[in-house]
Design a protein around this motif. Structure first.
Motif, PDB file in Angstrom:
ATOM      1  N   LYS A   1      13.219   7.986   3.165  1.00  0.00           N
ATOM      2  CA  LYS A   1      12.935   8.443   4.406  1.00  0.00           C
ATOM      3  C   LYS A   1      13.035  10.028   4.477  1.00  0.00           C
ATOM      4  O   LYS A   1      14.167  10.384   4.318  1.00  0.00           O
ATOM      5  CB  LYS A   1      13.011   7.817   5.768  1.00  0.00           C
ATOM      6  CG  LYS A   1      12.662   6.346   6.023  1.00  0.00           C
ATOM      7  CD  LYS A   1      12.555   5.824   7.242  1.00  0.00           C
ATOM      8  CE  LYS A   1      11.473   6.643   8.347  1.00  0.00           C
ATOM      9  NZ  LYS A   1      11.899   6.177   9.692  1.00  0.00           N
ATOM     10  N   VAL A   2      12.129  10.687   4.945  1.00  0.00           N
ATOM     11  CA  VAL A   2      12.049  12.028   5.233  1.00  0.00           C
ATOM     12  C   VAL A   2      11.442  12.464   6.489  1.00  0.00           C
ATOM     13  O   VAL A   2      10.735  11.767   6.953  1.00  0.00           O
ATOM     14  CB  VAL A   2      11.620  13.047   4.016  1.00  0.00           C
ATOM     15  CG1 VAL A   2      12.560  12.788   2.754  1.00  0.00           C
ATOM     16  CG2 VAL A   2      10.205  12.844   3.961  1.00  0.00           C
ATOM     17  N   HIS A   3      11.645  13.888   6.977  1.00  0.00           N
ATOM     18  CA  HIS A   3      10.924  14.095   8.352  1.00  0.00           C
ATOM     19  C   HIS A   3       9.587  14.211   7.781  1.00  0.00           C
ATOM     20  O   HIS A   3       8.956  14.739   7.099  1.00  0.00           O
ATOM     21  CB  HIS A   3      11.502  15.437   8.552  1.00  0.00           C
ATOM     22  CG  HIS A   3      10.760  16.042   9.986  1.00  0.00           C
ATOM     23  ND1 HIS A   3      11.004  15.279  11.251  1.00  0.00           N
ATOM     24  CD2 HIS A   3       9.788  16.729  10.351  1.00  0.00           C
ATOM     25  CE1 HIS A   3      10.165  16.023  11.975  1.00  0.00           C
ATOM     26  NE2 HIS A   3       9.461  16.962  11.376  1.00  0.00           N
ATOM     27  N   GLY A   4       8.651  13.278   8.913  1.00  0.00           N
ATOM     28  CA  GLY A   4       7.307  13.293   8.523  1.00  0.00           C
ATOM     29  C   GLY A   4       6.787  12.048   7.528  1.00  0.00           C
ATOM     30  O   GLY A   4       5.608  12.033   7.451  1.00  0.00           O
ATOM     31  N   GLY A   5       7.676  11.447   6.875  1.00  0.00           N
ATOM     32  CA  GLY A   5       7.218  10.485   5.699  1.00  0.00           C
ATOM     33  C   GLY A   5       8.234  10.060   5.043  1.00  0.00           C
ATOM     34  O   GLY A   5       9.310   9.871   5.389  1.00  0.00           O
TER      35      GLY A   5
ATOM     36  N   TYR B   1       0.826  -1.369  -0.120  1.00  0.00           N
ATOM     37  CA  TYR B   1      -0.008  -0.068   0.254  1.00  0.00           C
ATOM     38  C   TYR B   1       0.829   1.259  -0.148  1.00  0.00           C
ATOM     39  O   TYR B   1       0.588   2.187  -0.914  1.00  0.00           O
ATOM     40  CB  TYR B   1      -1.025   0.118   1.269  1.00  0.00           C
ATOM     41  CG  TYR B   1      -1.818   1.255   1.175  1.00  0.00           C
ATOM     42  CD1 TYR B   1      -2.994   1.162   0.509  1.00  0.00           C
ATOM     43  CD2 TYR B   1      -1.420   2.391   2.131  1.00  0.00           C
ATOM     44  CE1 TYR B   1      -3.854   2.387   0.655  1.00  0.00           C
ATOM     45  CE2 TYR B   1      -2.296   3.210   2.022  1.00  0.00           C
ATOM     46  CZ  TYR B   1      -3.585   3.548   1.285  1.00  0.00           C
ATOM     47  OH  TYR B   1      -4.415   4.537   1.573  1.00  0.00           O
ATOM     48  N   VAL B   2       1.814   1.291   0.799  1.00  0.00           N
ATOM     49  CA  VAL B   2       2.788   2.487   0.889  1.00  0.00           C
ATOM     50  C   VAL B   2       3.362   2.620  -0.418  1.00  0.00           C
ATOM     51  O   VAL B   2       3.318   3.696  -0.784  1.00  0.00           O
ATOM     52  CB  VAL B   2       4.023   2.190   2.078  1.00  0.00           C
ATOM     53  CG1 VAL B   2       5.004   3.303   1.837  1.00  0.00           C
ATOM     54  CG2 VAL B   2       3.280   2.181   3.243  1.00  0.00           C
ATOM     55  N   LEU B   3       4.030   1.647  -1.042  1.00  0.00           N
ATOM     56  CA  LEU B   3       4.732   1.917  -2.500  1.00  0.00           C
ATOM     57  C   LEU B   3       3.518   2.152  -3.331  1.00  0.00           C
ATOM     58  O   LEU B   3       3.935   3.037  -4.495  1.00  0.00           O
ATOM     59  CB  LEU B   3       5.325   0.597  -2.888  1.00  0.00           C
ATOM     60  CG  LEU B   3       6.373   0.008  -1.967  1.00  0.00           C
ATOM     61  CD1 LEU B   3       6.988  -1.227  -2.530  1.00  0.00           C
ATOM     62  CD2 LEU B   3       7.567   1.020  -2.159  1.00  0.00           C
TER      63      LEU B   3
ATOM     64  N   GLU C   1      -0.808  10.240   7.680  1.00  0.00           N
ATOM     65  CA  GLU C   1      -1.839   9.797   7.001  1.00  0.00           C
ATOM     66  C   GLU C   1      -1.930   8.221   6.879  1.00  0.00           C
ATOM     67  O   GLU C   1      -2.915   7.423   6.707  1.00  0.00           O
ATOM     68  CB  GLU C   1      -1.875  10.398   5.814  1.00  0.00           C
ATOM     69  CG  GLU C   1      -2.216  12.074   5.579  1.00  0.00           C
ATOM     70  CD  GLU C   1      -2.064  12.607   4.275  1.00  0.00           C
ATOM     71  OE1 GLU C   1      -2.033  11.965   3.514  1.00  0.00           O
ATOM     72  OE2 GLU C   1      -2.564  13.811   4.429  1.00  0.00           O
ATOM     73  N   LEU C   2      -0.702   7.621   6.614  1.00  0.00           N
ATOM     74  CA  LEU C   2      -0.387   6.240   6.515  1.00  0.00           C
ATOM     75  C   LEU C   2      -1.044   5.485   7.818  1.00  0.00           C
ATOM     76  O   LEU C   2      -1.820   4.297   7.455  1.00  0.00           O
ATOM     77  CB  LEU C   2       0.752   5.665   6.227  1.00  0.00           C
ATOM     78  CG  LEU C   2       1.307   6.231   4.823  1.00  0.00           C
ATOM     79  CD1 LEU C   2       2.931   5.967   4.906  1.00  0.00           C
ATOM     80  CD2 LEU C   2       0.763   5.714   3.648  1.00  0.00           C
ATOM     81  N   ALA C   3      -1.070   5.845   8.879  1.00  0.00           N
ATOM     82  CA  ALA C   3      -1.437   5.275  10.008  1.00  0.00           C
ATOM     83  C   ALA C   3      -2.876   5.438  10.069  1.00  0.00           C
ATOM     84  O   ALA C   3      -3.284   4.403  10.480  1.00  0.00           O
ATOM     85  CB  ALA C   3      -0.687   5.870  11.308  1.00  0.00           C
ATOM     86  N   ARG C   4      -3.190   6.414   9.762  1.00  0.00           N
ATOM     87  CA  ARG C   4      -4.874   6.562   9.742  1.00  0.00           C
ATOM     88  C   ARG C   4      -5.466   5.701   8.830  1.00  0.00           C
ATOM     89  O   ARG C   4      -6.294   5.053   8.966  1.00  0.00           O
ATOM     90  CB  ARG C   4      -5.037   8.121   9.575  1.00  0.00           C
ATOM     91  CG  ARG C   4      -6.809   8.313   9.563  1.00  0.00           C
ATOM     92  CD  ARG C   4      -6.918   9.644   9.188  1.00  0.00           C
ATOM     93  NE  ARG C   4      -6.522  10.274   8.028  1.00  0.00           N
ATOM     94  CZ  ARG C   4      -6.801  10.186   6.933  1.00  0.00           C
ATOM     95  NH1 ARG C   4      -8.074   9.507   6.636  1.00  0.00           N
ATOM     96  NH2 ARG C   4      -6.321  10.513   6.060  1.00  0.00           N
TER      97      ARG C   4
END
Length: 274
Positions: free
Chosen positions: A56-60, A14-16, A29-32
Motif C-alpha cells: 500500500k502507498v498513499h492513494g493506491g 481484479y486488483v492483482l 480508479e479501482l472504486a470507479r
C-alpha cells in the motif's frame, strides 16, 4: 462461499491483474471501475497487503516488489503513452542545447528520437547513454555521469554524481519520478535518486517533468520536490485538479495529441525565457 466473499475475491483478483499489467493502481480508479466505495477498496488493499501480495502507498498500491522493478519491465508498461510523451518533449529541444535525461523509460524514449545538431546530453542512465552512443547522431555529444550503480534502475547515483552536477549549467532537464501528488509532491524510489534529481533541478534553467497518467495520486518513496518546482509537465492526460494547481503556480502543461495543450497564463513566457 457467500456471495459477499465471492464478490470480494473477484475484486481482489481484479486488483492483482491491474497490478501485474501496470505495476500500480489507484484507489479512486479501482472504486470507479468496480462500482464500489473507496473505503471498500482500502479494505481490499489492506487485506492483500497482509497477504504480502502488494504494498500500500498513499492513494493506491504497487506490486510488492515494485521498488525492484527492472528497467526492462518498466519499459513495456504504458509504452504507447511514453512514446507520445517523448515526441511531445522533442518539440522543446533546440539545436545547441545542453540537456539532462533522467533514468527511466520515458526519458529513454526521448533519447531514441533526439535528432537536433549540437546537443550536449548528460545522463546517469546506463540504457540511455548506450542508446545515444549507438544512435550515430554526429551532432549529439553524450556524457555519462559517474557514480554508484543501482542495478534495478540501471542508473548511477551517489556523491560522485551529485558533484558532477554541481558544475553543470543545463539548458533543460527532463526528469521522471515514480509518484506525483498534490499533497506528497514528486517522489522517487530512493533518497539517493532524489538527491540526484534535486541537483539536476538546481543546475537546469528549465525543468520538464515527463509523466504518464498512472503516476498521479501516488506517493512512492522520498520527496524530490513539489509539482510547482518544475516549469513544464508533459503527460498523456492530467486530472483537472492537477491542471488547476499547475495554472495557479505558473506551470505549463503539455498534453499528448493536444497541440494547444499549454496553459494560457504566464507559463508560456516562463517556458520561452528558460
Amino acid at each position: 462461499m457467500s456471495s459477499t466473499q465471492r464478490m470480494a475475491d473477484e475484486r481482489h483478483r481484479y486488483v492483482l491483474e491491474q497490478l501485474q499489467q501496470y505495476g500500480s493502481c489507484k484507489v479512486s480508479e479501482l472504486a470507479r471501475q468496480l462500482g464500489v466505495s473507496e473505503m471498500t477498496i482500502h479494505r481490499d488493499l489492506a487485506h492483500l497487503a497482509r497477504l504480502n501480495l502488494l504494498r500500500k502507498v498513499h492513494g493506491g498500491a504497487v506490486l510488492r516488489n515494485y521498488i525492484e522493478q527492472t528497467f526492462q519491465d518498466r519499459a513495456v508498461q504504458n509504452h504507447e503513452a511514453k512514446v507520445a510523451i517523448a515526441r511531445r518533449a522533442l518539440e522543446l529541444v533546440r539545436p545547441g542545447s545542453s540537456l539532462y535525461l533522467a533514468p527511466g523509460s520515458t526519458a529513454h524514449e526521448l533519447a531514441l528520437v533526439l535528432d537536433q545538431q549540437g546537443l550536449q546530453v548528460y545522463t546517469n542512465s546506463l540504457p540511455t547513454a548506450t542508446a545515444l552512443a549507438r544512435s550515430n547522431q554526429a551532432g549529439v555529444s553524450v556524457t555519462l555521469l559517474g557514480g554508484q550503480v543501482v542495478g534495478f534502475v540501471e542508473a548511477l547515483v551517489g556523491p560522485s554524481t551529485e558533484a558532477a552536477l554541481s558544475d553543470l549549467k543545463l539548458t533543460c532537464a527532463f526528469i521522471a519520478v515514480t509518484g506525483v501528488s498534490l499533497e506528497g509532491g514528486l517522489t522517487i524510489y530512493t533518497e539517493e535518486e532524489a538527491r540526484v534529481i534535486r541537483g539536476v533541478m538546481r543546475a537546469a534553467r528549465k525543468t520538464v517533468l515527463l509523466t504518464d497518467a498512472s503516476k498521479y495520486d501516488l506517493v512512492v518513496g522520498p520527496q524530490v520536490g513539489r509539482l510547482e518546482d518544475v516549469h513544464i509537465v508533459i503527460s498523456d492526460s492530467m486530472p483537472e485538479s492537477y491542471r488547476r494547481h499547475c495554472q495557479a503556480h505558473d506551470v505549463e502543461v503539455l498534453l499528448c495529441g493536444d497541440p494547444d495543450g499549454g496553459l494560457e497564463s504566464g507559463a508560456s513566457d516562463r517556458r520561452n525565457q528558460a
